[in-house]
Design an enzyme around this catalytic site. Structure first.
Site, short mmCIF file in Angstrom:
data_model
loop_
_atom_site.label_atom_id
_atom_site.label_comp_id
_atom_site.label_asym_id
_atom_site.label_seq_id
_atom_site.Cartn_x
_atom_site.Cartn_y
_atom_site.Cartn_z
N ASP A 242 64.15 13.04 29.93
CA ASP A 242 64.43 13.79 28.71
C ASP A 242 64.83 12.80 27.61
O ASP A 242 64.41 11.66 27.65
CB ASP A 242 65.50 14.86 28.98
CG ASP A 242 65.40 16.04 28.03
OD1 ASP A 242 65.47 15.81 26.80
OD2 ASP A 242 65.24 17.19 28.47
N HIS A 265 61.99 11.36 26.08
CA HIS A 265 61.62 12.14 24.90
C HIS A 265 62.09 11.50 23.60
O HIS A 265 62.05 12.12 22.55
CB HIS A 265 62.18 13.56 25.02
CG HIS A 265 61.61 14.33 26.18
ND1 HIS A 265 61.96 15.63 26.45
CD2 HIS A 265 60.73 13.97 27.14
CE1 HIS A 265 61.31 16.05 27.53
NE2 HIS A 265 60.56 15.04 27.98
#
Ligand SMILES: *[C@@H]1O[C@H](CO)[C@@H](O)[C@H](O)[C@H]1NC(C)=O
Ligand SMILES: *[C@@H]1O[C@H](CO)[C@@H](O)[C@H](O)[C@H]1NC(C)=O
Ligand SMILES: *[C@@H]1O[C@H](CO)[C@@H](O)[C@H](O)[C@H]1NC(C)=O
Ligand SMILES: *[C@@H]1O[C@H](CO)[C@@H](O)[C@H](O)[C@H]1NC(C)=O
Ligand SMILES: *[C@@H]1O[C@H](CO)[C@@H](O)[C@H](O)[C@H]1NC(C)=O
Ligand SMILES: *[C@@H]1O[C@H](CO)[C@@H](O)[C@H](O)[C@H]1NC(C)=O
Ligand SMILES: *[C@@H]1O[C@H](CO)[C@@H](O)[C@H](O)[C@H]1NC(C)=O
Ligand SMILES: *[C@@H]1O[C@H](CO)[C@@H](O)[C@H](O)[C@H]1NC(C)=O
Ligand SMILES: *[C@@H]1O[C@H](CO)[C@@H](O)[C@H](O)[C@H]1NC(C)=O
Ligand SMILES: *[C@@H]1O[C@H](CO)[C@@H](O)[C@H](O)[C@H]1NC(C)=O
Length: 423
Positions: A242, A265
């Site tokens: 993430d 991310h």
């Protein structure tokens, strides 16, 4: 004769007097702070077994309690190297007597691998694995590793299985309500959920950390900052499933530098507005960051229908290698299907992008999706070159409802910004 006879009696009285005095002093002493010089609290002395299988939670708590009570100038709880210490959810809470408490981790801390083996004390206990709270003046450092052993939690269907120990996936390490914190040199890996969360804290410095989990591991953010001020994160290598760093509500005065990020991310401000009606982030500086193969680079994401702001943000000297969305603002963020368009929004203003270079995997290298009711204001861009990873085609930009300025050295061109060579 009389004087000779009186002498032993006088001596006895003096001795008695000294004895009473000593007792009095000792009894005062036990009520006064004892600085017995004890500085090192080696967890081995508390009966830990570093075999990776025996639960050491109680021993760690005892060592912490003694270190926390110590009046030594720098009490140190030490976790020696070459051993793996299995720990169930552990809470280390202050306030402590020293302003310079240190936890030196040279061994490996490991969480139970099987989610059903986690002990839950109450409904909330699995929000975190290790939590340190209410401490002023704390260093957590060392050459050791903190292994969340979380792969068993990563299956998306897990939350449907009520039989597992905890419903909500735990965060690896939570620093909550602490001030003057230093976190350095450690390696964090494979957390069930976020690796490190810094909450309700001030003056925190995280440096020289390595944080890794596979690119497919869900919600395993590297470092999450929430309701904290004056946080510095620098010289870290982060690759997870993430955000490498995510910045949530109530964060202000953050300085993030010299980070290598990927997989993951990217570095995100937000999402803001999911949990409450008003969420804010301000004064964030992100510089000298290298994104490698991430799905975003620098991102600001907010939910619709909420209030608050993200403002006074600088992204500078950013290098991107084959990331999908190097620069993105998304005021329509939604992680499910049916988000309706609404009029109120978290306002985004005074955001600078300077010297952002590299390659984008996606054609739209720059995306500014802002709300028509609350456009993004004072967006400044200078010296941006983002090429497509695949040779032969050019990158493009998308922008709606954006106001701001740029210099002429911008590629792809950003039509919605006014050109201003004074930038
Ligand atoms: C840990 O292992 C290393 C390498 O095997 C060794 O050099 C070192 O002395 C060991 N340390 C302890 C405290 O056992
Ligand atoms: C304890 O920490 C304070 C604040 O960080 C620092 O000024 C002081 O020098 C430290 N004391 C020792 C003995 O390290
Ligand atoms: C870590 O998890 C794996 C399986 O996911 C397990 O085999 C291993 O024993 C776990 N380690 C600990 C310390 O529980
Ligand atoms: C960073 O951490 C590693 C691992 O603990 C250590 O060997 C190294 O000395 C640290 N570097 C700095 C600059 O502190
Ligand atoms: C956002 O952070 C502020 C400052 O810490 C806090 O007062 C507020 O309650 C938070 N809002 C939500 C929705 O959590
Ligand atoms: C814009 O943000 C920067 C960085 O936080 C800050 O230094 C500057 O004062 C802000 N400008 C305005 C007009 O608020
Ligand atoms: C990006 O390119 C500009 C020139 O376009 C250069 O001045 C700058 O140093 C480069 N920055 C990085 C981080 O590579
Ligand atoms: C860019 O990323 C894609 C998807 O991860 C990968 O297939 C491709 O090989 C990468 N290209 C380069 C040049 O690294
Ligand atoms: C919301 O508005 C944006 C921009 O005006 C538009 O692109 C998007 O399709 C709209 N979404 C919905 C669900 O109406
Ligand atoms: C982008 O492509 C141009 C033209 O091919 C090249 O001159 C430049 O060095 C490239 N810049 C980066 C950052 O890849």
């Amino acid at each position: 004769m009389a004087t000779l006879a009186a002498l032993p009696a006088a001596m006895a009285r003096i001795l008695l007097c000294l004895f009473v005095l000593a007792r009095v002093c000792a009894s005062i002493g036990s009520r006064l702070p004892i600085d017995d010089g004890k500085k090192f609290f080696d967890v081995i002395e508390y009966g830990t077994v570093g075999d990776g299988r025996t639960d050491n939670t109680k021993a760690f708590k005892k060592a912490w309690n003694d270190a926390c009570e110590s009046k030594a100038s720098v009490p140190t709880m030490h976790i020696p190297q070459n051993k793996t210490y299995l720990l169930q959810p552990l809470v280390l809470r202050g306030p402590c007597n020293s302003q310079n408490l240190t936890i030196q981790i040279d061994g490996t801390l490991a969480a139970p691998g099987d989610p059903s083996a986690w002990k839950k004390r109450d409904k909330k206990s699995c929000r975190h694995w290790i939590m340190i709270g209410d401490v002023d003046g704390l260093s957590v450092l060392g050459s050791g590793a903190i292994d969340g052993n979380g792969s068993g939690w990563w299956d998306h269907s897990l939350c449907r299985h009520r039989h597992v120990g905890c419903g909500k996936k735990p965060t690896g390490l939570v620093i909550d309500k602490c001030n003057e914190v230093r976190l350095s040199d450690l390696t964090f890996k494979d957390s069930p959920q976020m690796h490190i969360a810094i909450e309700r804290s001030t003056r925190v410095r995280a440096a020289n950390l390595t944080i890794t989990s596979p690119g497919h591991s869900p919600n395993t953010d590297g470092i999450h900052v929430q309701r904290s001020r004056h946080v510095r994160i620098h010289d870290c290598r982060i690759g997870t499933g993430d955000d490498c760093i995510s910045i949530g509500n109530g964060s202000a005065h953050l300085d993030i530098s010299r980070i290598t990020c990927g997989p993951g991310h990217g570095i995100s401000i937000g999402s803001l507005g999911k949990h409450g009606s008003r969420e804010t982030v301000e004064d964030v500086r992100v510089r000298d960051v290298h994104f490698v193969g991430t799905s975003n680079g620098v991102r600001i994401k907010t939910w619709q229908g909420r209030k608050g702001y993200a403002r006074d943000i600088v992204f500078e000297r950013i290098t991107v290698s084959n990331s999908s969305h190097p620069i993105i603002i998304d005021q329509f963020y939604c992680d499910h299907q049916d988000c309706k368009n609404q009029t109120s929004a978290v306002e985004i203003s005074n955001v600078t992008y300077s010297q952002v270079n590299g390659t984008s995997r996606a054609k739209a290298a720059v995306e500014f999706a802002c709300s028509n009711k609350h456009s993004c204001r004072d967006i400044l861009m200078k010296d941006i070159t983002l090429n497509l990873t695949a040779k032969g085609k050019e990158t493009t930009s998308y922008c709606s409802n954006v106001r701001g300025r740029r210099n002429s050295n911008i590629f792809p061109s950003i039509s919605c910004l006014e050109e201003d060579e004074d930038l």
